[in-house]
Design an enzyme around this catalytic site. Sequence first.
Site, PDB file in Angstrom:
ATOM      1  N   GLU A 142       0.794  -1.230   0.000  1.00 36.86           N
ATOM      2  CA  GLU A 142       0.000   0.000   0.000  1.00 36.86           C
ATOM      3  C   GLU A 142       0.825   1.278   0.000  1.00 36.86           C
ATOM      4  O   GLU A 142       0.851   2.006   1.006  1.00 36.86           O
ATOM      5  CB  GLU A 142      -0.960  -0.001   1.191  1.00 36.86           C
ATOM      6  CG  GLU A 142      -1.988  -1.100   1.076  1.00 36.86           C
ATOM      7  CD  GLU A 142      -3.131  -0.959   2.093  1.00 36.86           C
ATOM      8  OE1 GLU A 142      -3.241   0.101   2.714  1.00 36.86           O
ATOM      9  OE2 GLU A 142      -3.899  -1.915   2.214  1.00 36.86           O
ATOM     10  N   GLU A 174      -4.837  -8.824   0.792  1.00 37.56           N
ATOM     11  CA  GLU A 174      -5.450  -8.527   2.094  1.00 37.56           C
ATOM     12  C   GLU A 174      -6.950  -8.356   1.943  1.00 37.56           C
ATOM     13  O   GLU A 174      -7.414  -7.677   1.023  1.00 37.56           O
ATOM     14  CB  GLU A 174      -4.937  -7.207   2.691  1.00 37.56           C
ATOM     15  CG  GLU A 174      -3.654  -7.318   3.443  1.00 37.56           C
ATOM     16  CD  GLU A 174      -3.182  -5.990   4.009  1.00 37.56           C
ATOM     17  OE1 GLU A 174      -4.035  -5.144   4.380  1.00 37.56           O
ATOM     18  OE2 GLU A 174      -1.964  -5.797   4.072  1.00 37.56           O
TER      19      GLU A 174
HETATM   20  C1  GCO Z   1      -3.184  -1.715   5.521  1.00 42.41           C
HETATM   21  C2  GCO Z   1      -2.095  -2.610   5.888  1.00 42.41           C
HETATM   22  C3  GCO Z   1      -2.388  -3.471   7.063  1.00 42.41           C
HETATM   23  C4  GCO Z   1      -3.535  -3.038   7.926  1.00 42.41           C
HETATM   24  C5  GCO Z   1      -4.864  -3.499   7.401  1.00 42.41           C
HETATM   25  C6  GCO Z   1      -6.035  -3.011   8.217  1.00 42.41           C
HETATM   26  O1  GCO Z   1      -3.876  -2.032   4.585  1.00 42.41           O
HETATM   27  O2  GCO Z   1      -3.396  -0.715   6.163  1.00 42.41           O
HETATM   28  O3  GCO Z   1      -1.625  -3.380   4.866  1.00 42.41           O
HETATM   29  O4  GCO Z   1      -1.174  -3.417   7.708  1.00 42.41           O
HETATM   30  O5  GCO Z   1      -3.385  -3.531   9.200  1.00 42.41           O
HETATM   31  O6  GCO Z   1      -5.054  -3.073   6.112  1.00 42.41           O
HETATM   32  O7  GCO Z   1      -6.083  -1.624   8.232  1.00 42.41           O
END
Ligand code: GCO
Length: 429
Positions: free
Chosen positions: A161, A334
Amino acid sequence: MAFSKDFLWCVGGAAAQQDGGYLDDGKGLNIWDALSDGHIANGDTCHVACDHYHRWKEDLQLLKEIGVNSYRFSISVARIYPTDEFNVNEQGVKFYIDLVNELKRLGIEPICTLYHWDMPLWVHRRGGWKNSASVEWFERYTKTVVDALSDKVRYWITFNEPQCFVNLGYKTGAHAPFEQNCESEIKNISRNVMLAHGRAAKVIRERAKTTPKIGFAPTPGGMVIPSSLRSEEQAYNDSFDVSGGAWSATWWSDPIVLGKKWTGCDWLSEEDLKVIHQPLDYYSYNIYNADNPQELESVGAPRTAMGWAITPECMYWSAKFFYKRYGLPILITENGMANIDFVHDDDKVHDPQRCEYLRRYIRNLKRANDEGIPVIGYSCWSFLDNFEWAEGYGKRFGLVYVDYVTQKRTLKDSAFIYRDIIKSNGNNL
Ligand code: GCO
Protein backbone atom coordinates in the site's frame (compact mmCIF):
# COMPACT_ATOMS: atom_id res chain seq x y z
CA MET A 1 -15.85 -23.47 -11.91
CA ALA A 2 -13.68 -24.37 -8.93
CA PHE A 3 -10.69 -22.36 -7.80
CA SER A 4 -7.52 -23.87 -9.27
CA LYS A 5 -6.06 -26.77 -7.33
CA ASP A 6 -2.95 -24.76 -6.48
CA PHE A 7 -4.97 -21.74 -5.32
CA LEU A 8 -3.07 -19.82 -2.64
CA TRP A 9 -5.08 -19.89 0.57
CA CYS A 10 -3.19 -17.49 2.71
CA VAL A 11 -3.21 -15.36 5.81
CA GLY A 12 -0.99 -12.36 6.42
CA GLY A 13 0.83 -10.24 8.92
CA ALA A 14 3.48 -7.53 8.95
CA ALA A 15 6.67 -7.16 10.96
CA ALA A 16 5.93 -3.86 12.70
CA GLN A 17 2.45 -5.04 13.59
CA GLN A 18 3.18 -8.43 15.11
CA ASP A 19 6.88 -9.14 15.65
CA GLY A 20 7.90 -7.08 18.70
CA GLY A 21 11.45 -7.86 19.86
CA TYR A 22 12.17 -4.32 18.83
CA LEU A 23 15.72 -4.17 20.20
CA ASP A 24 16.59 -7.86 20.05
CA ASP A 25 19.52 -9.48 18.29
CA GLY A 26 20.89 -6.31 16.81
CA LYS A 27 17.68 -4.87 15.38
CA GLY A 28 17.75 -1.12 14.83
CA LEU A 29 14.90 1.28 15.46
CA ASN A 30 12.38 2.00 12.77
CA ILE A 31 10.10 5.02 12.41
CA TRP A 32 7.21 3.31 14.23
CA ASP A 33 9.45 2.25 17.13
CA ALA A 34 11.02 5.64 17.51
CA LEU A 35 8.60 8.37 16.48
CA SER A 36 5.18 7.15 17.64
CA ASP A 37 4.99 8.97 20.97
CA GLY A 38 1.74 10.92 21.15
CA HIS A 39 0.44 9.55 17.85
CA ILE A 40 -1.05 6.17 18.78
CA ALA A 41 -4.42 5.48 20.44
CA ASN A 42 -4.10 4.67 24.15
CA GLY A 43 -0.38 5.44 23.99
CA ASP A 44 0.24 1.93 22.65
CA THR A 45 3.61 1.04 21.11
CA CYS A 46 4.68 -1.68 18.70
CA HIS A 47 7.67 -2.66 20.85
CA VAL A 48 6.28 -6.02 22.00
CA ALA A 49 3.20 -6.44 19.79
CA CYS A 50 2.39 -10.18 19.53
CA ASP A 51 5.94 -11.14 20.46
CA HIS A 52 5.95 -13.16 17.27
CA TYR A 53 9.72 -12.70 17.05
CA HIS A 54 10.03 -15.10 20.00
CA ARG A 55 6.92 -17.18 19.45
CA TRP A 56 7.10 -17.69 15.71
CA LYS A 57 7.55 -21.45 15.85
CA GLU A 58 4.37 -21.97 17.85
CA ASP A 59 2.61 -19.44 15.66
CA LEU A 60 3.46 -21.42 12.55
CA GLN A 61 1.75 -24.40 14.16
CA LEU A 62 -1.40 -22.27 14.30
CA LEU A 63 -1.08 -21.71 10.56
CA LYS A 64 -1.14 -25.48 10.19
CA GLU A 65 -4.28 -25.64 12.32
CA ILE A 66 -5.99 -23.08 10.12
CA GLY A 67 -4.88 -25.10 7.13
CA VAL A 68 -3.49 -22.36 4.92
CA ASN A 69 -1.04 -23.37 2.19
CA SER A 70 0.69 -19.97 2.15
CA TYR A 71 1.66 -17.23 4.56
CA ARG A 72 2.32 -13.57 3.85
CA PHE A 73 4.83 -11.86 6.10
CA SER A 74 7.01 -8.79 5.84
CA ILE A 75 10.68 -8.24 6.55
CA SER A 76 11.54 -5.80 9.31
CA VAL A 77 13.97 -3.64 7.36
CA ALA A 78 15.71 -2.40 10.52
CA ARG A 79 16.46 -5.99 11.51
CA ILE A 80 18.45 -6.35 8.31
CA TYR A 81 19.95 -2.85 8.22
CA PRO A 82 19.98 -1.59 11.81
CA THR A 83 22.27 1.39 11.64
CA ASP A 84 23.98 1.90 8.38
CA GLU A 85 23.27 0.78 4.86
CA PHE A 86 26.29 -1.40 4.35
CA ASN A 87 26.11 -3.09 7.69
CA VAL A 88 23.95 -6.22 7.42
CA ASN A 89 22.76 -7.69 10.73
CA GLU A 90 23.35 -11.41 10.18
CA GLN A 91 21.18 -12.39 13.16
CA GLY A 92 18.29 -10.52 11.60
CA VAL A 93 18.83 -12.31 8.30
CA LYS A 94 18.99 -15.64 10.12
CA PHE A 95 15.57 -15.04 11.67
CA TYR A 96 14.02 -14.93 8.22
CA ILE A 97 16.04 -17.87 6.90
CA ASP A 98 14.81 -19.97 9.84
CA LEU A 99 11.26 -18.74 9.31
CA VAL A 100 11.09 -19.63 5.63
CA ASN A 101 12.85 -22.96 6.20
CA GLU A 102 10.24 -23.90 8.77
CA LEU A 103 7.41 -22.72 6.53
CA LYS A 104 8.69 -24.89 3.69
CA ARG A 105 9.09 -27.83 6.05
CA LEU A 106 5.44 -27.42 7.03
CA GLY A 107 4.40 -27.23 3.38
CA ILE A 108 3.44 -23.55 3.57
CA GLU A 109 4.45 -21.26 0.73
CA PRO A 110 6.07 -18.02 1.94
CA ILE A 111 4.89 -14.75 0.38
CA CYS A 112 7.43 -12.11 1.29
CA THR A 113 6.67 -8.39 1.46
CA LEU A 114 9.81 -6.27 1.29
CA TYR A 115 8.39 -3.04 2.60
CA HIS A 116 5.40 -2.87 4.91
CA TRP A 117 5.95 0.66 6.22
CA ASP A 118 8.74 0.20 8.75
CA MET A 119 11.55 2.38 7.47
CA PRO A 120 14.75 2.24 9.54
CA LEU A 121 15.23 5.41 11.53
CA TRP A 122 18.63 6.06 10.00
CA VAL A 123 17.14 6.05 6.50
CA HIS A 124 14.45 8.45 7.65
CA ARG A 125 17.07 10.77 9.10
CA ARG A 126 18.62 11.00 5.65
CA GLY A 127 15.31 12.13 4.23
CA GLY A 128 13.60 8.76 3.80
CA TRP A 129 11.50 8.56 0.66
CA LYS A 130 12.00 12.28 0.05
CA ASN A 131 15.62 11.60 -0.76
CA SER A 132 16.23 10.08 -4.19
CA ALA A 133 19.07 8.05 -2.65
CA SER A 134 16.28 5.90 -1.18
CA VAL A 135 16.06 4.20 -4.58
CA GLU A 136 19.65 2.89 -4.32
CA TRP A 137 19.18 2.03 -0.68
CA PHE A 138 16.08 -0.02 -1.42
CA GLU A 139 17.73 -1.83 -4.30
CA ARG A 140 20.64 -2.78 -2.08
CA TYR A 141 18.33 -3.99 0.66
CA THR A 142 16.40 -6.10 -1.89
CA LYS A 143 19.63 -7.75 -3.04
CA THR A 144 20.45 -8.75 0.53
CA VAL A 145 17.04 -10.27 1.10
CA VAL A 146 16.86 -12.00 -2.26
CA ASP A 147 20.31 -13.53 -1.84
CA ALA A 148 19.33 -14.85 1.58
CA LEU A 149 15.81 -16.12 0.93
CA SER A 150 15.18 -16.73 -2.74
CA ASP A 151 16.12 -20.38 -2.65
CA LYS A 152 12.93 -20.83 -0.60
CA VAL A 153 10.80 -17.77 -1.38
CA ARG A 154 9.13 -17.57 -4.78
CA TYR A 155 6.38 -15.02 -4.16
CA TRP A 156 7.44 -11.43 -3.67
CA ILE A 157 5.59 -8.21 -2.94
CA THR A 158 7.78 -5.12 -3.23
CA PHE A 159 5.61 -2.50 -1.51
CA ASN A 160 2.55 -2.75 0.65
CA GLU A 161 0.00 0.00 0.00
CA PRO A 162 2.21 2.83 -1.19
CA GLN A 163 -0.95 4.96 -1.02
CA CYS A 164 -1.09 4.67 2.74
CA PHE A 165 2.51 5.14 3.73
CA VAL A 166 2.85 8.06 1.34
CA ASN A 167 -0.42 9.86 2.13
CA LEU A 168 -0.77 8.99 5.80
CA GLY A 169 2.96 9.14 6.52
CA TYR A 170 3.92 12.24 4.53
CA LYS A 171 0.75 14.18 3.84
CA THR A 172 -1.84 13.93 6.62
CA GLY A 173 0.72 12.97 9.26
CA ALA A 174 -1.48 10.24 10.77
CA HIS A 175 1.17 7.54 10.32
CA ALA A 176 4.93 7.41 10.84
CA PRO A 177 6.97 9.45 10.16
CA PHE A 178 4.00 11.79 10.97
CA GLU A 179 4.88 14.51 8.47
CA GLN A 180 2.80 16.97 6.51
CA ASN A 181 4.27 17.85 3.15
CA CYS A 182 3.01 19.71 0.12
CA GLU A 183 1.71 18.12 -3.09
CA SER A 184 4.96 18.51 -5.03
CA GLU A 185 6.78 16.58 -2.29
CA ILE A 186 4.14 13.84 -2.53
CA LYS A 187 4.91 13.57 -6.24
CA ASN A 188 8.64 13.42 -5.55
CA ILE A 189 8.10 10.69 -2.94
CA SER A 190 5.78 8.77 -5.28
CA ARG A 191 8.41 8.89 -7.99
CA ASN A 192 11.11 7.60 -5.65
CA VAL A 193 8.89 4.77 -4.44
CA MET A 194 7.97 3.78 -8.00
CA LEU A 195 11.61 3.80 -9.07
CA ALA A 196 12.50 1.74 -6.00
CA HIS A 197 9.76 -0.73 -6.93
CA GLY A 198 11.13 -1.03 -10.47
CA ARG A 199 14.71 -1.52 -9.36
CA ALA A 200 13.66 -4.06 -6.74
CA ALA A 201 11.52 -6.02 -9.21
CA LYS A 202 14.47 -6.18 -11.60
CA VAL A 203 16.83 -7.34 -8.87
CA ILE A 204 14.43 -10.08 -7.84
CA ARG A 205 13.95 -11.20 -11.44
CA GLU A 206 17.69 -11.31 -12.14
CA ARG A 207 19.05 -12.71 -8.89
CA ALA A 208 16.42 -15.05 -7.47
CA LYS A 209 17.55 -18.64 -7.15
CA THR A 210 14.07 -20.03 -7.83
CA THR A 211 11.89 -18.56 -10.56
CA PRO A 212 10.21 -15.65 -8.82
CA LYS A 213 6.66 -14.36 -8.98
CA ILE A 214 6.54 -10.66 -8.36
CA GLY A 215 3.90 -8.05 -7.62
CA PHE A 216 3.16 -5.11 -5.38
CA ALA A 217 0.16 -4.55 -3.12
CA PRO A 218 -1.68 -1.29 -3.68
CA THR A 219 -5.10 -0.70 -2.26
CA PRO A 220 -7.75 0.17 -4.84
CA GLY A 221 -8.38 3.68 -3.56
CA GLY A 222 -11.34 5.20 -5.36
CA MET A 223 -12.65 1.86 -6.62
CA VAL A 224 -16.39 2.09 -7.07
CA ILE A 225 -18.85 -0.57 -8.06
CA PRO A 226 -22.02 -0.37 -10.13
CA SER A 227 -25.12 0.84 -8.33
CA SER A 228 -28.54 2.18 -9.24
CA LEU A 229 -26.77 5.50 -9.87
CA ARG A 230 -23.81 4.15 -11.82
CA SER A 231 -23.65 1.81 -14.78
CA GLU A 232 -20.88 -0.78 -15.07
CA GLU A 233 -19.11 1.37 -17.65
CA GLN A 234 -19.38 4.44 -15.46
CA ALA A 235 -18.12 2.53 -12.43
CA TYR A 236 -15.14 1.26 -14.43
CA ASN A 237 -14.23 4.73 -15.65
CA ASP A 238 -14.66 6.29 -12.23
CA SER A 239 -12.56 3.57 -10.62
CA PHE A 240 -9.57 4.48 -12.75
CA ASP A 241 -9.69 8.24 -12.67
CA VAL A 242 -7.00 9.95 -10.63
CA SER A 243 -9.04 12.57 -8.85
CA GLY A 244 -7.96 10.98 -5.57
CA GLY A 245 -4.32 11.82 -6.38
CA ALA A 246 -1.81 9.51 -4.71
CA TRP A 247 -4.70 7.63 -3.08
CA SER A 248 -5.95 6.29 -6.39
CA ALA A 249 -4.88 2.92 -7.71
CA THR A 250 -4.19 4.40 -11.14
CA TRP A 251 -1.60 6.88 -9.85
CA TRP A 252 0.63 3.89 -9.07
CA SER A 253 -0.62 1.05 -11.20
CA ASP A 254 -0.66 2.62 -14.67
CA PRO A 255 3.06 3.50 -14.56
CA ILE A 256 4.06 0.32 -12.71
CA VAL A 257 1.97 -2.23 -14.57
CA LEU A 258 1.36 -0.61 -17.95
CA GLY A 259 4.43 1.61 -18.21
CA LYS A 260 2.06 4.47 -18.98
CA LYS A 261 1.53 7.87 -17.50
CA TRP A 262 -2.01 8.89 -16.73
CA THR A 263 -3.19 12.21 -18.16
CA GLY A 264 -1.65 15.03 -16.17
CA CYS A 265 1.26 13.05 -14.77
CA ASP A 266 4.04 15.42 -15.73
CA TRP A 267 6.49 14.33 -13.06
CA LEU A 268 7.60 11.02 -14.54
CA SER A 269 9.92 10.94 -17.54
CA GLU A 270 10.10 8.30 -20.26
CA GLU A 271 13.42 7.21 -18.72
CA ASP A 272 11.72 6.80 -15.34
CA LEU A 273 9.02 4.63 -16.90
CA LYS A 274 11.64 2.25 -18.29
CA VAL A 275 12.85 1.63 -14.76
CA ILE A 276 9.43 1.59 -13.12
CA HIS A 277 7.73 -0.68 -15.63
CA GLN A 278 8.97 -4.21 -14.98
CA PRO A 279 7.14 -7.39 -15.89
CA LEU A 280 4.92 -8.55 -13.03
CA ASP A 281 3.32 -11.93 -12.49
CA TYR A 282 0.07 -10.86 -10.87
CA TYR A 283 -1.93 -7.83 -9.95
CA SER A 284 -2.07 -8.16 -6.19
CA TYR A 285 -4.06 -5.79 -4.01
CA ASN A 286 -5.49 -5.24 -0.55
CA ILE A 287 -9.23 -4.69 -0.55
CA TYR A 288 -11.73 -4.04 2.22
CA ASN A 289 -14.60 -2.20 0.58
CA ALA A 290 -15.85 -0.22 -2.38
CA ASP A 291 -15.55 3.54 -2.25
CA ASN A 292 -19.20 4.27 -2.98
CA PRO A 293 -21.00 2.65 -0.03
CA GLN A 294 -23.30 5.64 0.39
CA GLU A 295 -24.93 4.62 -2.91
CA LEU A 296 -25.37 1.04 -1.76
CA GLU A 297 -26.22 1.28 1.90
CA SER A 298 -29.39 2.08 3.71
CA VAL A 299 -29.34 3.98 7.01
CA GLY A 300 -27.67 1.91 9.71
CA ALA A 301 -26.21 -0.62 7.29
CA PRO A 302 -23.47 -2.86 8.70
CA ARG A 303 -19.97 -1.55 9.23
CA THR A 304 -16.88 -3.09 10.79
CA ALA A 305 -15.28 -1.97 14.04
CA MET A 306 -13.12 0.33 11.93
CA GLY A 307 -16.30 1.96 10.65
CA TRP A 308 -15.64 0.56 7.19
CA ALA A 309 -18.65 -0.34 5.07
CA ILE A 310 -19.25 -4.01 4.30
CA THR A 311 -19.49 -4.31 0.52
CA PRO A 312 -18.72 -7.94 -0.46
CA GLU A 313 -19.38 -7.25 -4.18
CA CYS A 314 -16.18 -5.21 -4.30
CA MET A 315 -14.34 -8.53 -4.60
CA TYR A 316 -16.10 -9.42 -7.80
CA TRP A 317 -15.98 -5.99 -9.38
CA SER A 318 -12.40 -5.21 -8.45
CA ALA A 319 -11.19 -8.51 -9.90
CA LYS A 320 -13.18 -7.86 -13.06
CA PHE A 321 -12.03 -4.25 -13.44
CA PHE A 322 -8.37 -4.86 -12.59
CA TYR A 323 -8.17 -7.84 -14.90
CA LYS A 324 -9.71 -5.83 -17.70
CA ARG A 325 -7.27 -2.96 -17.26
CA TYR A 326 -4.05 -4.74 -16.28
CA GLY A 327 -4.51 -8.21 -17.80
CA LEU A 328 -2.68 -9.97 -14.98
CA PRO A 329 -3.85 -12.81 -12.77
CA ILE A 330 -5.49 -11.53 -9.59
CA LEU A 331 -4.04 -12.14 -6.15
CA ILE A 332 -5.87 -10.74 -3.12
CA THR A 333 -3.14 -9.85 -0.65
CA GLU A 334 -5.45 -8.53 2.09
CA ASN A 335 -9.10 -8.71 3.03
CA GLY A 336 -10.76 -9.04 6.42
CA MET A 337 -12.40 -7.05 9.18
CA ALA A 338 -11.93 -5.61 12.62
CA ASN A 339 -14.56 -6.86 15.00
CA ILE A 340 -15.32 -6.44 18.70
CA ASP A 341 -13.77 -9.73 19.78
CA PHE A 342 -13.26 -11.11 23.26
CA VAL A 343 -12.89 -14.49 24.95
CA HIS A 344 -16.29 -15.86 25.93
CA ASP A 345 -17.22 -17.86 29.04
CA ASP A 346 -16.55 -21.09 27.19
CA ASP A 347 -12.94 -19.93 26.53
CA LYS A 348 -13.69 -19.52 22.84
CA VAL A 349 -13.85 -16.41 20.66
CA HIS A 350 -17.14 -16.29 18.79
CA ASP A 351 -17.01 -13.84 15.90
CA PRO A 352 -20.04 -14.60 13.72
CA GLN A 353 -19.72 -11.26 11.92
CA ARG A 354 -16.25 -12.14 10.65
CA CYS A 355 -17.41 -15.65 9.67
CA GLU A 356 -20.17 -14.13 7.60
CA TYR A 357 -17.87 -11.47 6.18
CA LEU A 358 -15.39 -14.11 4.97
CA ARG A 359 -18.08 -16.23 3.38
CA ARG A 360 -19.64 -13.31 1.55
CA TYR A 361 -16.39 -11.74 0.36
CA ILE A 362 -14.81 -14.99 -0.79
CA ARG A 363 -18.05 -16.03 -2.50
CA ASN A 364 -17.87 -12.84 -4.53
CA LEU A 365 -14.26 -13.52 -5.43
CA LYS A 366 -15.31 -16.97 -6.56
CA ARG A 367 -17.92 -15.42 -8.80
CA ALA A 368 -15.11 -13.63 -10.65
CA ASN A 369 -13.20 -16.91 -10.87
CA ASP A 370 -16.32 -18.68 -12.15
CA GLU A 371 -16.59 -16.14 -14.94
CA GLY A 372 -13.10 -17.03 -16.12
CA ILE A 373 -11.03 -14.30 -14.47
CA PRO A 374 -7.76 -15.89 -13.35
CA VAL A 375 -7.77 -15.56 -9.57
CA ILE A 376 -4.70 -17.22 -8.08
CA GLY A 377 -5.07 -16.60 -4.36
CA TYR A 378 -6.70 -14.98 -1.38
CA SER A 379 -4.95 -13.80 1.74
CA CYS A 380 -7.01 -13.01 4.78
CA TRP A 381 -5.92 -10.06 6.91
CA SER A 382 -4.85 -10.88 9.50
CA PHE A 383 -3.31 -13.98 11.00
CA LEU A 384 -2.96 -12.64 14.57
CA ASP A 385 -4.68 -9.69 16.16
CA ASN A 386 -1.98 -7.06 16.01
CA PHE A 387 -0.82 -3.46 16.23
CA GLU A 388 -3.21 -1.59 13.95
CA TRP A 389 -0.89 1.38 13.38
CA ALA A 390 -2.31 4.64 14.78
CA GLU A 391 -5.27 2.67 16.18
CA GLY A 392 -2.98 0.65 18.45
CA TYR A 393 -4.29 -2.66 19.80
CA GLY A 394 -7.92 -1.59 20.04
CA LYS A 395 -8.82 -2.92 16.60
CA ARG A 396 -8.71 -6.67 16.16
CA PHE A 397 -8.45 -8.07 12.64
CA GLY A 398 -7.05 -11.52 13.50
CA LEU A 399 -8.31 -15.02 12.85
CA VAL A 400 -6.37 -15.68 16.03
CA TYR A 401 -7.19 -13.73 19.17
CA VAL A 402 -4.18 -12.43 21.09
CA ASP A 403 -4.34 -11.63 24.79
CA TYR A 404 -1.64 -8.96 24.89
CA VAL A 405 -1.07 -9.40 28.63
CA THR A 406 -0.39 -13.12 28.59
CA GLN A 407 0.33 -13.50 24.86
CA LYS A 408 -2.10 -16.42 24.86
CA ARG A 409 -3.47 -17.19 21.42
CA THR A 410 -7.02 -18.45 20.79
CA LEU A 411 -8.30 -19.46 17.38
CA LYS A 412 -11.52 -17.56 16.72
CA ASP A 413 -14.55 -19.25 15.17
CA SER A 414 -13.63 -17.53 11.91
CA ALA A 415 -10.33 -19.44 11.83
CA PHE A 416 -12.35 -22.67 11.71
CA ILE A 417 -14.75 -21.30 9.11
CA TYR A 418 -11.77 -20.30 7.00
CA ARG A 419 -10.27 -23.77 7.53
CA ASP A 420 -13.48 -25.33 6.17
CA ILE A 421 -13.54 -23.01 3.17
CA ILE A 422 -9.93 -23.96 2.44
CA LYS A 423 -10.63 -27.68 2.86
CA SER A 424 -13.38 -27.48 0.26
CA ASN A 425 -11.23 -25.20 -1.96
CA GLY A 426 -14.07 -22.70 -1.83
CA ASN A 427 -16.72 -25.16 -2.97
CA ASN A 428 -18.71 -24.96 0.26
CA LEU A 429 -19.50 -21.29 -0.22
C1 GCO B 1 -3.18 -1.71 5.52
C2 GCO B 1 -2.10 -2.61 5.89
C3 GCO B 1 -2.39 -3.47 7.06
C4 GCO B 1 -3.54 -3.04 7.93
C5 GCO B 1 -4.86 -3.50 7.40
C6 GCO B 1 -6.03 -3.01 8.22
O1 GCO B 1 -3.88 -2.03 4.58
O2 GCO B 1 -3.40 -0.72 6.16
O3 GCO B 1 -1.63 -3.38 4.87
O4 GCO B 1 -1.17 -3.42 7.71
O5 GCO B 1 -3.39 -3.53 9.20
O6 GCO B 1 -5.05 -3.07 6.11
O7 GCO B 1 -6.08 -1.62 8.23
